[in-house]
Scaffold this active site. Sequence first.
Site, PDB file in Angstrom:
ATOM      1  N   SER A   1     -32.433 -15.234 -33.124  1.00 36.22           N
ATOM      2  CA  SER A   1     -32.915 -15.960 -31.948  1.00 36.22           C
ATOM      3  C   SER A   1     -34.415 -16.189 -32.052  1.00 36.22           C
ATOM      4  CB  SER A   1     -32.605 -15.181 -30.672  1.00 36.22           C
ATOM      5  OG  SER A   1     -33.346 -15.750 -29.611  1.00 36.22           O
TER       6      SER A   1
ATOM      7  N   HIS B   1     -30.474 -19.538 -33.546  1.00 30.00           N
ATOM      8  CA  HIS B   1     -30.142 -19.507 -32.116  1.00 30.00           C
ATOM      9  C   HIS B   1     -31.376 -19.899 -31.302  1.00 30.00           C
ATOM     10  CE1 HIS B   1     -27.755 -17.913 -28.683  1.00 30.00           C
ATOM     11  NE2 HIS B   1     -28.909 -17.477 -28.208  1.00 30.00           N
TER      12      HIS B   1
ATOM     13  N   ASP C   1     -32.920 -20.515 -27.444  1.00 28.68           N
ATOM     14  CA  ASP C   1     -32.724 -20.166 -26.035  1.00 28.68           C
ATOM     15  C   ASP C   1     -33.517 -21.080 -25.122  1.00 28.68           C
ATOM     16  OD1 ASP C   1     -31.058 -17.711 -26.108  1.00 28.68           O
ATOM     17  OD2 ASP C   1     -32.701 -17.001 -27.382  1.00 28.68           O
TER      18      ASP C   1
ATOM     19  N   MET D   1     -34.495 -21.954 -21.336  1.00 25.52           N
ATOM     20  CA  MET D   1     -34.515 -21.353 -19.986  1.00 25.52           C
ATOM     21  C   MET D   1     -35.316 -22.244 -19.043  1.00 25.52           C
ATOM     22  SD  MET D   1     -35.481 -17.495 -21.086  1.00 25.52           S
ATOM     23  CE  MET D   1     -34.597 -16.619 -22.390  1.00 25.52           C
TER      24      MET D   1
ATOM     25  N   MET E   1     -22.802 -12.335 -23.202  1.00 31.71           N
ATOM     26  CA  MET E   1     -24.148 -11.779 -23.008  1.00 31.71           C
ATOM     27  C   MET E   1     -24.038 -10.258 -22.900  1.00 31.71           C
ATOM     28  SD  MET E   1     -26.176 -14.258 -23.215  1.00 31.71           S
ATOM     29  CE  MET E   1     -27.610 -13.189 -23.065  1.00 31.71           C
TER      30      MET E   1
ATOM     31  N   ASP F   1     -24.804 -11.675 -27.730  1.00 36.25           N
ATOM     32  CA  ASP F   1     -26.238 -11.963 -27.620  1.00 36.25           C
ATOM     33  C   ASP F   1     -26.924 -10.964 -26.684  1.00 36.25           C
ATOM     34  OD1 ASP F   1     -28.715 -13.198 -27.453  1.00 36.25           O
ATOM     35  OD2 ASP F   1     -27.996 -14.995 -26.417  1.00 36.25           O
TER      36      ASP F   1
HETATM   37  C1  DX5 Z   1     -31.715 -13.630 -23.781  1.00 37.98           C
HETATM   38  C2  DX5 Z   1     -31.445 -14.586 -24.908  1.00 37.98           C
HETATM   39  C3  DX5 Z   1     -31.284 -13.939 -26.234  1.00 37.98           C
HETATM   40  C4  DX5 Z   1     -32.513 -13.187 -26.713  1.00 37.98           C
HETATM   41  C5  DX5 Z   1     -32.001 -12.013 -27.480  1.00 37.98           C
HETATM   42  O1  DX5 Z   1     -31.606 -14.300 -22.590  1.00 37.98           O
HETATM   43  O2  DX5 Z   1     -30.242 -15.295 -24.674  1.00 37.98           O
HETATM   44  O3  DX5 Z   1     -30.849 -14.854 -27.232  1.00 37.98           O
HETATM   45  O4  DX5 Z   1     -33.377 -13.948 -27.523  1.00 37.98           O
HETATM   46  O5  DX5 Z   1     -33.067 -11.204 -27.789  1.00 37.98           O
HETATM   47  P1  DX5 Z   1     -32.886  -9.709 -28.317  1.00 37.98           P
HETATM   48  O6  DX5 Z   1     -32.086  -9.789 -29.579  1.00 37.98           O
HETATM   49  O7  DX5 Z   1     -34.297  -9.271 -28.512  1.00 37.98           O
HETATM   50  O8  DX5 Z   1     -32.157  -8.957 -27.230  1.00 37.98           O
HETATM   51 ZN    ZN Z   2     -29.404 -16.531 -26.358  1.00 38.61          ZN
END
Ligand code: DX5
Ligand code: ZN
Length: 218
Positions: A10, A35, A37, A39, A139, A177
């Site tokens: 990610s 990946h 993300d 937001m 998640m 994730d």
């Molecule tokens: C959180 C994201 C993840 C995040 C994971 O909302 O969806 O993809 O980047 O990060 P780690 O692996 O550090 O938990």
């Molecule tokens: Zn994610």
Amino acid sequence: MMRQHLIAPSLLAADFANLASEVEMINNSDADWLHLDIMDGVFVPNISFGIPVIEAVSAIAKKPLDVHLMIVQPERYVEAFKQAGAHLLNVHYEASTHLHRTIESIHSAGMKAGVTLNPHTPVSVLEEIIPMLDLVLIMSVNPGFGGQKFIPGSLDKISRLKELIQKKNSSALIEVDGGVDQTNAAALVNAGADVLVAGSYVFKSVNPQEAIKRIKFF
Ligand code: DX5
Ligand code: ZN
């Protein structure tokens, strides 16, 4: 023989001031996907990056882009993410009222479609939609931030999802994730995970390419 699982680092945990070299590092690693993300500060209490960044990454990335939308009404942006270079588009179950239509539109745009479940959302809500899906993203932290602690109940949830997928003859992959690292990677794969997302564990490691190897080959 067990199917070889995939690794999707990610980018949220990358050094944004050196994005090109971070993407290059992933290009030259054993990672399978990248990946990303997204937001919006509404669906989750944080804002990350958006479409122009995906476009820039897409221009140099050699791995498929796995885009995780943590935004309300994700159906508004399906075509925009396709144009930006997304291969797979994940929308949250909790954010899409007309999920069936959203999945159809992701497919018509020419992308793979994934549905993401927050930690409190049971896998049973996917019963009707699962035959249409290419992937389900579980998640294992509350979405919004990298570097959080893995929620242990996610392991059983993955096993229950695997049963549902088999019962419905679905070919959906299971992706997980949040808080993934070398202490839980093998257990996740044993429970049925096909794709492991890892942010901090990869990008904050002294040697990210070795970290990828540690959760890919065991
Ligand atoms: C959180 C994201 C993840 C995040 C994971 O909302 O969806 O993809 O980047 O990060 P780690 O692996 O550090 O938990
Ligand atoms: Zn994610």
